[in-house]
Design an enzyme around this catalytic site. Structure first.
Site, short mmCIF file in Angstrom:
data_model
loop_
_atom_site.label_atom_id
_atom_site.label_comp_id
_atom_site.label_asym_id
_atom_site.label_seq_id
_atom_site.Cartn_x
_atom_site.Cartn_y
_atom_site.Cartn_z
N LYS A 53 33.58 41.66 48.37
CA LYS A 53 34.36 40.91 47.22
C LYS A 53 34.60 39.62 47.65
O LYS A 53 34.34 38.68 46.80
CB LYS A 53 35.81 42.00 46.98
CG LYS A 53 35.51 42.77 46.31
CD LYS A 53 37.29 44.10 46.56
CE LYS A 53 37.23 45.23 45.63
NZ LYS A 53 38.30 45.73 45.88
N GLN A 97 44.90 45.39 47.05
CA GLN A 97 43.71 45.82 47.84
C GLN A 97 44.39 47.32 48.03
O GLN A 97 45.41 47.11 48.38
CB GLN A 97 42.55 46.37 49.07
CG GLN A 97 41.76 46.91 49.21
CD GLN A 97 40.67 46.94 48.29
OE1 GLN A 97 40.34 45.85 47.22
NE2 GLN A 97 40.09 48.26 48.25
N ASP A 120 42.53 43.53 38.73
CA ASP A 120 42.27 45.05 38.39
C ASP A 120 42.57 45.77 37.07
O ASP A 120 42.09 47.25 36.96
CB ASP A 120 43.55 45.47 39.72
CG ASP A 120 42.69 45.32 40.88
OD1 ASP A 120 41.45 45.76 40.86
OD2 ASP A 120 43.15 45.60 42.61
N1 GUN Z 1 40.77 50.68 46.69
C1 GUN Z 1 39.85 51.64 45.78
N2 GUN Z 1 39.11 50.93 44.99
C2 GUN Z 1 40.58 49.65 44.57
C3 GUN Z 1 40.29 49.05 43.17
O1 GUN Z 1 39.08 48.87 42.37
N3 GUN Z 1 41.59 47.65 43.62
C4 GUN Z 1 41.77 47.82 44.07
N4 GUN Z 1 42.53 46.74 44.71
N5 GUN Z 1 42.25 48.96 45.78
C5 GUN Z 1 40.75 49.60 45.87
#
Ligand code: GUN
Length: 293
Positions: A53, A97, A120
């Site tokens: 990311k 995350q 998100d």
């Molecule tokens: N863990 C797995 N997928 C995601 C996501 O799309 N966002 C976040 N913040 N954590 C995740």
């Protein structure tokens, strides 16, 4: 039949290029969109996702930081850190995350991120807007799937979409996106999950089958209607004699599925890259929201 492979990497790259061009225009006006990512603990898969990311942000010209916090951080300290970022004008988006360590209340954390910075789209306010068809943010993985279909010339309108899995991150929001009476959606959506005694009658009637259950190669060829579009959201590490000691497989048994499906997303290189591309788009959305646009 040999299914057409839907190239998520190429489509994600197009989107990343579009975002980069928009960021360049913003920077020419003396502003910089920013994203803050919080990573708690040392889950290896999460560390990989967070690195990806950040790298994607850098490549697009978005200012990004990773706040790597220890696994034993208290819930109160994590909430405080989020509040500091809520108030920091350099960061238009905040992403925590998941998963978080067991001693932390994940829902409390999600709700502490201010909805304007919730890239998100996990905050109940943003989820509610999504459900009523007035989204500001769209969650990255479901939005990536909708975009992948659109840019591959596959319209879900009037089609039966069957989603295996009811998670808050993929299954539920995807169903809500696809059911809207809007371009790129307007589908007839069924969500199936572990309470079904037999999945096959549902999955075999799917024109578009989405596998999002987190079980390696769960969807075998006999669950797929001939010619269907298969979208594989799974990213599972299975032990293998590779330098890393594992390989990535999806929720779909790929070789088998290719013989039945009309089109399919591979793992890796399908939905995964789209998730990151849509996160970049959401960071731009957050930037504009905070300009009052
Ligand atoms: N863990 C797995 N997928 C995601 C996501 O799309 N966002 C976040 N913040 N954590 C995740």
């Amino acid at each position: 039949m040999s299914a057409k492979i839907i190239d998520g990497r190429a489509i994600a790259q197009q989107i990343r290029q579009e975002v980069a061009e928009e960021v360049a225009r913003i920077k020419a006006r003396g502003q910089v969109p920013g994203l803050a990512v919080i990573l708690v603990g040392d889950d290896p898969a999460s560390a990989v996702y967070v690195r990806q990311k950040n790298k994607a942000c850098q490549n697009a010209g978005i200012h990004s930081i990773t706040d790597h916090l220890p696994a034993d951080i208290s819930e109160a300290a994590l909430l405080q850190r989020i509040e500091a970022l809520n108030a920091d004008p350099r960061y238009h988006g905040i992403l925590v995350q998941l998963p978080l360590p067991g001693h932390i209340d994940t829902q409390k954390v999600i709700e502490r991120v201010t909805p304007e910075k919730d890239v998100d789209c996990f905050h109940p306010y943003n989820v509610g807007r999504l459900v009523i068809g007035m989204p500001r943010f769209k969650p990255a993985t479901p939005a990536g799937i909708v975009e992948l279909l659109h840019r591959s010339g596959i319209s879900p309108a009037g089609k039966h979409v069957v989603i295996i899995g009811r998670s808050n991150i993929v299954g539920k929001p995807l169903a809500n996106l696809l059911v809207q009476k809007q371009p790129g959606a307007n589908a007839l959506v069924t969500v199936v999950h572990s309470a079904a005694r037999d999945l096959a009658p549902y999955t075999r009637s799917a024109d578009i089958l989405v596998a999002a259950i987190g079980r390696p190669e769960f969807v075998r060829g006999d669950l797929i209607k001939p010619g269907a579009v298969v979208v594989d959201v799974g990213v599972n590490r299975v032990p293998a004699e590779t330098p890393k000691g594992y390989r990535l497989v999806g929720d779909v048994a790929f070789e088998e599925a290719c013989k039945v499906a009309g089109a399919i997303t591979p793992v890796p290189g399908g939905v995964g890259p789209m998730t990151i591309a849509m996160l970049l788009k959401n960071t731009l959305t957050a930037f504009y929201l905070q300009q009052g646009a």
